[in-house]
Design a protein around this motif. Structure first.
Motif, PDB file in Angstrom:
ATOM      1  N   ASN A  16      -4.026 -11.453   3.478  1.00 33.24           N
ATOM      2  CA  ASN A  16      -5.187 -11.479   4.361  1.00 33.24           C
ATOM      3  C   ASN A  16      -6.103 -12.665   4.091  1.00 33.24           C
ATOM      4  OD1 ASN A  16      -4.379  -9.183   5.707  1.00 33.24           O
ATOM      5  ND2 ASN A  16      -5.557  -7.815   4.386  1.00 33.24           N
ATOM      6  N   ILE A  73      -5.275 -15.812   6.388  1.00 32.59           N
ATOM      7  CA  ILE A  73      -5.324 -15.711   7.850  1.00 32.59           C
ATOM      8  C   ILE A  73      -6.291 -16.735   8.458  1.00 32.59           C
ATOM      9  CG2 ILE A  73      -5.965 -14.215   9.784  1.00 32.59           C
ATOM     10  CD1 ILE A  73      -4.712 -11.905   8.241  1.00 32.59           C
ATOM     11  N   LYS A  76      -0.645 -11.175   9.389  1.00 29.10           N
ATOM     12  CA  LYS A  76      -1.079  -9.880   8.870  1.00 29.10           C
ATOM     13  C   LYS A  76       0.055  -8.864   8.854  1.00 29.10           C
ATOM     14  CE  LYS A  76      -4.869  -6.676   9.300  1.00 29.10           C
ATOM     15  NZ  LYS A  76      -6.154  -6.438   9.917  1.00 29.10           N
ATOM     16  N   ASN A  86       0.599  -8.975   0.756  1.00 30.58           N
ATOM     17  CA  ASN A  86      -0.847  -9.027   0.984  1.00 30.58           C
ATOM     18  C   ASN A  86      -1.286 -10.474   1.127  1.00 30.58           C
ATOM     19  OD1 ASN A  86      -3.537  -8.495   1.204  1.00 30.58           O
ATOM     20  ND2 ASN A  86      -3.817  -7.889  -0.929  1.00 30.58           N
TER      21      ASN A  86
END
Length: 87
Positions: A31, A34, A24, A29
């Motif tokens: 996300n 994850i 993170k 970007n």
């Protein structure tokens, strides 16, 4: 000594949570990846835990991978639960 197996799983959750936080913190970007990173890290740590910890709650590699993946995804779920409770 079943308690040692439980702490080994909790250790996997913490390490996977930290791996998710590292992903993170990267500048792009990402996300969406994850949970994948946490699951893969958990799988690897599950197999390592099976070989390193004598009280690990899995005796074969398939179960160790499953325990690791669930532990890794639990780290993601715990993070999301905290975020939702703050709303």
């Amino acid at each position: 000594m079943e308690f040692m197996g439980i702490t080994g799983v909790a250790g996997i959750v913490v390490i996977c949570y930290l791996a998710g936080m590292i992903v993170k913190a990267t500048p792009w970007n990402n996300n969406k990846i994850i949970p994948i990173v946490c699951g893969v890290a958990g799988a690897v740590l599950g197999v390592v835990g099976m070989h390193v910890m004598p009280e690990f709650p899995a005796g074969d590699p398939i179960t160790a991978v499953a325990v690791g993946i669930v532990s890794g995804l639990a780290a993601t779920g715990a993070d999301q639960a905290v975020k939702q409770l703050k709303k």
